[in-house]
Design a protein around this motif. Structure first.
Motif, short mmCIF file in Angstrom:
data_model
loop_
_atom_site.label_atom_id
_atom_site.label_comp_id
_atom_site.label_asym_id
_atom_site.label_seq_id
_atom_site.Cartn_x
_atom_site.Cartn_y
_atom_site.Cartn_z
N ALA A 1 0.77 -1.20 0.03
CA ALA A 1 0.37 0.09 0.10
C ALA A 1 0.92 1.21 0.31
O ALA A 1 0.94 2.05 -0.72
CB ALA A 1 -0.87 0.04 0.92
N ARG A 2 2.11 1.23 0.95
CA ARG A 2 3.02 2.15 0.15
C ARG A 2 3.79 2.39 -0.27
O ARG A 2 3.76 3.95 -1.46
CB ARG A 2 4.23 2.34 1.89
N LEU A 3 3.90 1.53 -1.59
CA LEU A 3 4.50 1.49 -2.76
C LEU A 3 3.38 2.45 -3.20
O LEU A 3 3.49 2.51 -4.32
CB LEU A 3 5.24 0.83 -2.97
N PHE B 1 -6.98 3.28 7.44
CA PHE B 1 -8.75 3.42 7.83
C PHE B 1 -9.69 3.04 6.58
O PHE B 1 -10.60 2.15 6.88
CB PHE B 1 -9.25 5.18 7.32
N GLN B 2 -8.46 2.74 5.36
CA GLN B 2 -9.30 1.82 4.23
C GLN B 2 -8.50 0.05 4.32
O GLN B 2 -9.19 -0.13 3.10
CB GLN B 2 -8.82 2.79 3.00
N LEU B 3 -7.56 0.20 5.17
CA LEU B 3 -6.93 -1.06 5.17
C LEU B 3 -7.49 -1.97 6.61
O LEU B 3 -7.59 -3.21 5.58
CB LEU B 3 -5.43 -1.16 4.22
N GLU C 1 -0.19 7.02 5.42
CA GLU C 1 -0.58 6.30 6.99
C GLU C 1 -2.15 6.08 7.36
O GLU C 1 -2.55 4.93 7.78
CB GLU C 1 0.29 6.35 7.42
N LEU C 2 -2.72 8.07 7.70
CA LEU C 2 -4.08 7.52 7.65
C LEU C 2 -5.03 6.34 6.55
O LEU C 2 -5.88 6.02 7.23
CB LEU C 2 -4.71 8.87 7.65
#
Length: 272
Positions: free
Chosen positions: A169-171, A181-183, A176-177
């Motif tokens: 997800a970071r890639l 909230f979404q993951l 972070e928020l």
């Protein structure tokens, strides 16, 4: 086989008898909440009222400020639900981030679970007093927003989430928020369900802390308002039974429908 069947039948019978005996006071309370006052002096006493009436419930909101108490209790419940997200964020930080003193700080938080709440009430009250929040709704709500058990529960569950999922997800450029909230939140829905039920029960039954902080009757909760019935209305048994039923029935309903999640709340931390 016959002996085992007999033992099983005996245990079932014993549990049924025990369950009925445990239910008698509750059934008597519900029935008495619909009795007129003159029916409480009947001998032998009746469990089911002969002339049921709703006057006791109406008088709760006429003679007492039960609507105000209900509003205050619901405010505490709503803010307690908001506090769940703070517990979840703290659990997420302890589960997936590395920072100096992480383990020591986490163990310190866990150590507070072994301290009775009554011990910390005096220092908490002094802090609230210094902040000039005595006799305010903020003073009632703030100390209960976060808790060690909630942080522990979320941390244990979030530790099982693969770190590769977060790295992917970071890639993709997620912050972070957004990751949280979404993951994370959708993945830990079972923990939110468990913690939500426990939070509702705790907030709905809040008594001692609101009683200490609130000097104004307009800030009392349902539990505190129920205790007032023992004083001025101590001889009005129907009113007391209606107040007790008004407090207990929602908890019973929540437990009946979500008892599986409540039990999981005490076992999931040991499984994960």
């Amino acid at each position: 086989m016959a002996v085992k069947r007999l033992e099983k039948s005996f245990m079932v019978l014993l549990l049924v008898i025990g369950g009925v005996l445990m239910m008698v006071p509750f059934i008597w309370m519900i029935g008495s909440s619909f009795k007129p006052e003159n029916e409480f002096t009947i001998i032998p006493p009746t469990i089911i009222p002969h002339h049921p009436t709703f006057d006791n419930y109406r008088n709760l909101f006429i003679k007492l400020e039960f609507l105000t108490y209900l509003e205050n209790t619901l405010v505490i419940v709503l803010f307690s639900f908001a506090g769940m997200f703070l517990n979840a964020m703290a659990g997420y930080a302890f589960a997936k981030f590395d920072f100096p003193g992480k383990n020591k700080f986490y163990y310190l938080i866990l150590a507070t679970m072994m301290i009775p709440g009554q011990v910390t009430m005096i220092p908490t009250y002094l802090i609230i007093n210094k902040l000039n929040l005595v006799n305010t709704m903020a003073g009632i709500v703030l100390p209960g927003l976060v808790g060690a058990f909630g942080i522990f529960l979320f941390r244990q569950f979030m530790s099982t989430i693969p770190i590769d999922l977060l790295e992917a997800a970071r890639l993709d450029g997620a912050g972070e928020l957004r990751i949280f909230f979404q993951l994370i939140v959708p993945v830990v829905k079972p923990v939110f369900a468990v913690q939500g039920i426990l939070t509702f029960i705790g907030a709905w039954n809040s008594f001692l802390w609101p009683l200490i902080i609130a000097n104004d009757e307009r800030l009392y909760t349902l539990s505190v308002g129920l205790s007032l019935l023992k004083g001025q209305y101590g001889t009005e048994f129907g009113l007391q039974m209606a107040g007790a039923a008004f407090m207990v029935v929602p908890i019973i309903i929540i437990f009946i429908f979500f008892q599986k999640h409540i039990i999981e709340g005490y076992t999931i931390s040991g499984i994960k």
